[in-house]
Design an enzyme around this catalytic site. Sequence first.
Site, mmCIF file in Angstrom:
data_model
loop_
_atom_site.group_PDB
_atom_site.id
_atom_site.type_symbol
_atom_site.label_atom_id
_atom_site.label_comp_id
_atom_site.label_asym_id
_atom_site.label_seq_id
_atom_site.Cartn_x
_atom_site.Cartn_y
_atom_site.Cartn_z
ATOM 1 N N ASN A 1 39.484 39.258 44.155
ATOM 2 C CA ASN A 1 38.785 37.964 44.144
ATOM 3 C C ASN A 1 39.692 36.938 44.810
ATOM 4 O O ASN A 1 40.717 36.558 44.253
ATOM 5 C CB ASN A 1 38.479 37.568 42.691
ATOM 6 N N LYS B 1 39.102 33.834 45.493
ATOM 7 C CA LYS B 1 38.930 32.445 45.043
ATOM 8 C C LYS B 1 38.820 31.528 46.277
ATOM 9 O O LYS B 1 38.265 31.942 47.278
ATOM 10 C CB LYS B 1 40.056 32.066 44.086
ATOM 11 N N HIS C 1 32.514 34.145 36.315
ATOM 12 C CA HIS C 1 33.981 34.087 36.318
ATOM 13 C C HIS C 1 34.426 32.915 35.444
ATOM 14 O O HIS C 1 33.777 31.877 35.405
ATOM 15 C CB HIS C 1 34.514 33.927 37.744
ATOM 16 N N GLU D 1 36.557 30.701 35.784
ATOM 17 C CA GLU D 1 36.713 29.408 36.486
ATOM 18 C C GLU D 1 35.361 28.735 36.690
ATOM 19 O O GLU D 1 35.248 27.513 36.645
ATOM 20 C CB GLU D 1 37.463 29.635 37.814
ATOM 21 N N GLU E 1 38.298 39.766 31.668
ATOM 22 C CA GLU E 1 39.403 38.935 32.158
ATOM 23 C C GLU E 1 39.818 37.944 31.072
ATOM 24 O O GLU E 1 39.208 36.875 30.959
ATOM 25 C CB GLU E 1 38.976 38.169 33.412
ATOM 26 N N GLY F 1 46.166 34.128 36.385
ATOM 27 C CA GLY F 1 47.041 33.243 37.149
ATOM 28 C C GLY F 1 48.283 32.813 36.394
ATOM 29 O O GLY F 1 48.998 31.901 36.814
ATOM 30 N N SER G 1 46.362 38.742 36.102
ATOM 31 C CA SER G 1 47.750 39.036 36.491
ATOM 32 C C SER G 1 47.995 40.513 36.783
ATOM 33 O O SER G 1 49.054 41.057 36.449
ATOM 34 C CB SER G 1 48.731 38.503 35.439
HETATM 35 P P1 13P Z 1 45.077 36.636 38.857
HETATM 36 O O1 13P Z 1 45.163 38.089 39.281
HETATM 37 O O2 13P Z 1 45.631 35.711 39.897
HETATM 38 O O3 13P Z 1 45.618 36.433 37.498
HETATM 39 O O4 13P Z 1 43.492 36.297 38.794
HETATM 40 C C1 13P Z 1 42.632 37.114 38.080
HETATM 41 C C2 13P Z 1 41.223 36.735 38.375
HETATM 42 O O5 13P Z 1 40.768 35.662 37.993
HETATM 43 C C3 13P Z 1 40.392 37.670 39.156
HETATM 44 O O6 13P Z 1 39.051 37.306 39.130
#
Ligand code: 13P
Length: 251
Positions: A10, A12, A93, A95, A165, A171, A208
């Site tokens: 992903n 983003k 997601h 976010e 997740e 992150g 992560s």
């Molecule tokens: P990270 O791998 O940067 O922690 O992000 C995970 C994520 O949100 C994948 O959709």
Amino acid sequence: MGRQYVIAGNWKMYKTAEESREFVRALAKEFSDAPGLTVIVFPPFTSLQAVSGLDPRVHIGAQNLFFEEQGAFTGEISALMLRGLAEYALVGHSERRQVFHESDGDVNRKLLAALAAGLKPVLCVGETLPEREAGQTLDKVKGQLDRGLAGVTGGDWERVIVAYEPIWAIGTGRNATPQQAEEVHRHIRGTLGEKAPGRAIPILYGGSVKPENSLELLAQENISGVLVGGASLKVDQFSAIIRSGLKLLGA
Ligand code: 13P
């Protein structure tokens, strides 16, 4: 059937169309196809055209969609518009839920719209740190699955993917341990087994994921793949994670 792995990235809000094209070209040189392996990248909408159809081994997904087919919804993209450009779509997601205030109801409508358009939705679920510390993880995830997957029927289940997740792991550099992830995945497997008996719905772990922890995560019985954020932006790191999957497939 033997093991199958989905290794998904992903991106983003990173990468222009040109950067996305370069990435997919470079990535395709770094791994060979194997039975049981599915590699997916989720670039921004503006890159979909640039990467769609570039390499048959690199599948393409959208990061979001709106649930209406068309109309006066400035700035939104419908499932119909994604057809032919994307095969998969992320829905819910964390976010989107946190920054853009999407509810489980919105997420459910998006998932059903994706299915109706022939896309394969990846439903993202996961708890916050306070929820984990209060012992609410399994209830939170079950509620998100119940509401997010409401109304899915019959053969449509074959196109559903779930991604667990934990929000505290996204992150932050702090991944769930393989045991923590496996516990929730087992619970998700049980919940999905009640909703869609006999269907092998892939359950991905995200949060992560790095080359260093990918092998141990993927080795867990109920982890069918990973959804990678930061480490999916670098060809060397993402291809190393793909190779973890290939290794476990014996390829
Ligand atoms: P990270 O791998 O940067 O922690 O992000 C995970 C994520 O949100 C994948 O959709």
